[in-house]
Design a protein around this motif. Structure first.
Motif, mmCIF file in Angstrom:
data_model
loop_
_atom_site.group_PDB
_atom_site.id
_atom_site.type_symbol
_atom_site.label_atom_id
_atom_site.label_comp_id
_atom_site.label_asym_id
_atom_site.label_seq_id
_atom_site.Cartn_x
_atom_site.Cartn_y
_atom_site.Cartn_z
ATOM 1 N N THR A 101 0.916 -0.944 0.160
ATOM 2 C CA THR A 101 -0.213 0.030 0.600
ATOM 3 C C THR A 101 0.614 1.451 0.084
ATOM 4 O O THR A 101 1.777 1.025 0.248
ATOM 5 N N ASP A 102 0.367 2.447 -0.722
ATOM 6 C CA ASP A 102 0.986 3.136 -0.446
ATOM 7 C C ASP A 102 2.156 3.431 -0.700
ATOM 8 O O ASP A 102 3.420 4.434 -0.462
ATOM 9 N N LEU A 103 2.361 3.196 -2.422
ATOM 10 C CA LEU A 103 4.002 2.946 -3.202
ATOM 11 C C LEU A 103 4.490 4.358 -4.071
ATOM 12 O O LEU A 103 3.286 4.505 -4.153
ATOM 13 N N THR A 104 5.122 4.690 -4.201
ATOM 14 C CA THR A 104 5.627 5.662 -4.477
ATOM 15 C C THR A 104 5.847 4.956 -5.812
ATOM 16 O O THR A 104 5.774 3.056 -6.788
ATOM 17 N N THR A 105 6.214 5.541 -7.191
ATOM 18 C CA THR A 105 6.482 4.529 -8.581
ATOM 19 C C THR A 105 6.940 3.906 -8.120
ATOM 20 O O THR A 105 7.224 2.669 -8.724
ATOM 21 N N ALA A 106 8.231 4.510 -8.428
ATOM 22 C CA ALA A 106 9.705 3.748 -8.680
ATOM 23 C C ALA A 106 9.425 1.726 -7.406
ATOM 24 O O ALA A 106 9.871 1.125 -7.512
ATOM 25 N N GLN A 107 8.897 2.237 -5.887
ATOM 26 C CA GLN A 107 8.453 0.824 -5.723
ATOM 27 C C GLN A 107 7.608 0.669 -6.103
ATOM 28 O O GLN A 107 7.938 -1.092 -6.192
ATOM 29 N N MET A 108 6.513 1.146 -6.927
ATOM 30 C CA MET A 108 5.627 -0.303 -7.828
ATOM 31 C C MET A 108 7.132 -0.898 -9.648
ATOM 32 O O MET A 108 6.312 -1.835 -8.826
ATOM 33 N N GLU A 109 6.995 0.192 -9.403
ATOM 34 C CA GLU A 109 8.153 -0.870 -10.570
ATOM 35 C C GLU A 109 8.867 -1.690 -9.832
ATOM 36 O O GLU A 109 9.068 -3.064 -10.003
ATOM 37 N N ASP A 110 10.185 -1.929 -9.045
ATOM 38 C CA ASP A 110 10.877 -2.617 -7.621
ATOM 39 C C ASP A 110 9.706 -3.696 -7.434
ATOM 40 O O ASP A 110 10.085 -5.056 -8.030
ATOM 41 N N ALA A 111 8.177 -3.755 -6.963
ATOM 42 C CA ALA A 111 7.781 -4.832 -7.091
ATOM 43 C C ALA A 111 7.040 -5.654 -8.515
ATOM 44 O O ALA A 111 7.232 -6.398 -7.885
ATOM 45 N N VAL A 112 6.554 -4.745 -8.841
ATOM 46 C CA VAL A 112 6.499 -5.755 -10.298
ATOM 47 C C VAL A 112 7.655 -6.680 -10.638
ATOM 48 O O VAL A 112 7.296 -7.634 -10.919
ATOM 49 N N ASP A 113 8.640 -6.271 -10.619
ATOM 50 C CA ASP A 113 9.925 -7.166 -11.302
ATOM 51 C C ASP A 113 9.584 -7.918 -10.205
ATOM 52 O O ASP A 113 10.420 -9.620 -10.321
ATOM 53 N N GLU A 114 10.229 -7.906 -8.801
ATOM 54 C CA GLU A 114 9.845 -8.946 -7.826
ATOM 55 C C GLU A 114 9.085 -10.207 -7.811
ATOM 56 O O GLU A 114 8.896 -11.060 -7.930
ATOM 57 N N PHE A 115 7.916 -9.229 -8.021
ATOM 58 C CA PHE A 115 6.779 -9.833 -8.398
ATOM 59 C C PHE A 115 6.666 -11.602 -9.670
ATOM 60 O O PHE A 115 6.097 -11.972 -9.726
ATOM 61 N N ALA A 116 7.425 -10.627 -10.771
ATOM 62 C CA ALA A 116 7.186 -11.196 -11.712
ATOM 63 C C ALA A 116 8.735 -12.123 -11.813
ATOM 64 O O ALA A 116 9.070 -13.552 -12.321
ATOM 65 N N THR A 117 9.953 -11.712 -11.010
ATOM 66 C CA THR A 117 10.957 -13.234 -10.642
ATOM 67 C C THR A 117 10.174 -14.140 -9.916
ATOM 68 O O THR A 117 10.133 -15.153 -10.359
ATOM 69 N N ARG A 118 9.234 -14.514 -8.466
ATOM 70 C CA ARG A 118 8.209 -14.881 -7.930
ATOM 71 C C ARG A 118 7.742 -15.779 -8.941
ATOM 72 O O ARG A 118 7.239 -16.969 -8.736
ATOM 73 N N ALA A 119 7.042 -14.752 -9.917
ATOM 74 C CA ALA A 119 6.441 -15.572 -10.567
ATOM 75 C C ALA A 119 6.253 -17.034 -11.844
ATOM 76 O O ALA A 119 5.593 -16.460 -12.749
ATOM 77 N N LYS A 120 7.268 -16.356 -12.212
ATOM 78 C CA LYS A 120 8.152 -17.445 -13.160
ATOM 79 C C LYS A 120 7.482 -18.965 -12.937
ATOM 80 O O LYS A 120 7.495 -19.454 -12.603
ATOM 81 N N ASP A 121 6.952 -18.779 -14.450
ATOM 82 C CA ASP A 121 6.605 -20.129 -14.648
ATOM 83 C C ASP A 121 5.277 -20.660 -14.345
ATOM 84 O O ASP A 121 4.343 -21.953 -14.168
#
Length: 489
Positions: A101-121
């Protein structure tokens, strides 16, 4: 049943005239796959087995709710509540949920990248965003809480440099080889709503294996809550969670979003109509995947009716919101400049019934534009055709006075009655008035009931935090041309 007024003449069916032995030979060769199908030979194919749905073992969700924006004018009420509600509903479906919650744009970008890594395959990945977003040049941008400008001042450069684009989210999930990707945006609202008033999110064509859902139709805005009398959630989030809790495990996700559209549009009096686009292959549910193509049937199983919106809850919430909607209409018609007028026109074009009604009131009042009762009646009619009670009331008032449309008490009475039945208190008062003009005997008990309801629930009053309108009567329905002594023309 409708019949086609221009039936297409079908050619006569030609009988098969091949000798019996040749027909058997061709059938055998076709069955063995040695001969392609020929225009002159019909062949029955063996029925294919229904695809088997395999459990979606790896399911992930990223849920973001942004409310505490740096610029006070951008602050929202419910996105964090919405995010928590959605996260809890997804956990009940055994999703691995990341709630932020209440993320900056940079934090959202990092969150998306980390999520994509966790969700691999992964079999299924869902991203849910509640907060501010805009569309610039057909690209949808999601804003972090560090947005430094009021949303109405955002331009191309700011959107591109200070936001997270929806395309970036899609690309990150595709690079991670997620089989089915769901992206849900409860965004684009203005005033008590989220987003810029002049631009709603635009239609986005999903990549293969993807579904993108928006909380309102392309180019329109979405509501941030139900008001003081309703749940502390946006209508979209509230019905998303409710629908997910009630959804059969076998129901395709497309069915879920169809039902969600019905729930939200009823609860918002068709002011907000959710929209989604899908390129998912096969049957995808929140618990399983199947490789075959299975048609979606609303409600889950073929032959069964959909769950349907909650009529009691929807009706109560609509009635509770009437005053706030009417206040927004009256305020929008009084405080007007060129940018606000352009915003109203864009919203009306996108199907926003409140904007249509506001434009009608602007034309009726003649304060900012040349007074035009016919134009006012046309705007009211467009919104009334969608069942929007305030527009039915305004149109009934014009009809009762013969302004812009022929004077007709019977038509006015019908419009007032329909709006009153939908919960519009101003219409209930107008209904009593027009019936008195028509010579119907006055029922003191009915008058007392309506007046008591109006006293307990004042009409047209602003929601907490909204500015007062200087010069606007406490009861907006008490405009001089409308309310007269009962029984007098």
């Amino acid at each position: 049943m409708k019949t086609n007024p221009f039936p297409i003449a079908m050619p006569p069916v030609m009988p098969l005239t091949l000798p019996l032995s040749r027909r058997r030979l061709l059938a055998a060769m076709l069955g063995a796959g040695l001969l392609p199908l020929h225009a002159g030979v019909a062949a029955k194919s063996a029925p294919t087995a229904a695809p088997t749905a395999a459990p979606a073992k790896h399911r992930y969700a990223l849920v973001i709710g942004n409310a505490r924006y740096a610029v006070p004018a951008n602050a929202l009420v419910n996105p964090v509540n919405d995010a928590r509600l959605i996260a809890e509903s997804l956990r009940k479906r055994q999703f691995d949920v990341t709630l932020l919650t209440d993320l900056t744009t940079a934090q959202m970008e990092d969150a998306v990248d980390e999520f994509a890594t966790r969700a691999k395959d992964a079999d299924l990945a869902l991203v849910y965003f509640a907060g501010h977003a805009v569309a610039v040049d057909d690209v949808n941008y999601l804003f972090g809480v560090d947005l430094a400008l009021p949303l109405g001042e955002v331009r191309i450069r700011t959107a591109q440099q200070s936001s997270l684009s929806l395309k970036r989210v899609s690309q990150a999930l595709r690079r991670s080889d997620v089989r089915a990707r769901l992206m849900v945006l409860d965004a684009c609202r203005t005033n008590l709503t989220r987003g810029a008033p002049s631009a709603g999110l635009v239609h986005t064509v999903p990549a293969g294996g993807e579904l993108i859902a928006f909380s309102t139709q392309p180019g329109a805005t979405a509501e941030d809550g139900f008001g003081n009398d309703g749940p502390r959630h946006s209508p979209y989030a509230y019905y998303f969670a409710q629908g997910l809790d009630d959804l059969p495990a076998s129901a395709p996700v497309e069915n879920f979003f169809k039902q969600l559209t019905g729930d939200v549009q009823v609860a918002t009096a068709y002011r907000q109509i959710p929209h989604y686009a899908s390129s998912l292959v096969g049957t995808v549910t929140f618990t399983s995947l199947a490789d075959g193509q299975t048609p979606a049937v609303p409600g889950g199983k073929p032959g069964q009716a959909g769950r349907g919106p909650s009529p009691t809850l929807g009706r109560d919430l609509i009635k509770a919101r009437m005053s706030a909607w009417e206040f927004e209409i009256e305020r929008g018609a009084k405080y007007l400049d060129e940018p606000r007028l352009a915003s109203l026109q864009a919203r009306a074009k996108a199907g926003d019934v409140v904007a249509m009604t506001t434009l009608g009131l602007i034309a009726e009042n003649g304060e900012h534009v040349e007074q035009d009762y016919k134009a006012a009646a046309r705007w009211y009619q467009r919104a009334a055709d969608q069942g929007f009670a305030p527009a039915q009331t305004y149109l009934g008032e014009l009809t009762g006075m013969g302004r812009g449309v022929p004077k007709n008490y019977n038509v006015a009475e019908r419009l007032f009655r329909e709006a009153a039945e939908a919960g519009h208190r101003r219409a209930a008062l107008d209904l009593l008035d027009v019936r008195a003009r028509m010579g119907e005997p006055m029922d003191p008990r009915e008058w007392m009931t309506v007046l008591q309801d109006a006293a307990l629930n004042p009409l047209g009053m602003p929601a907490p935090g909204m500015p007062q309108i200087q010069g606007l009567p406490d009861m907006p329905w008490m405009r001089a041309p409308v309310m007269r002594t009962p029984g007098r023309p």
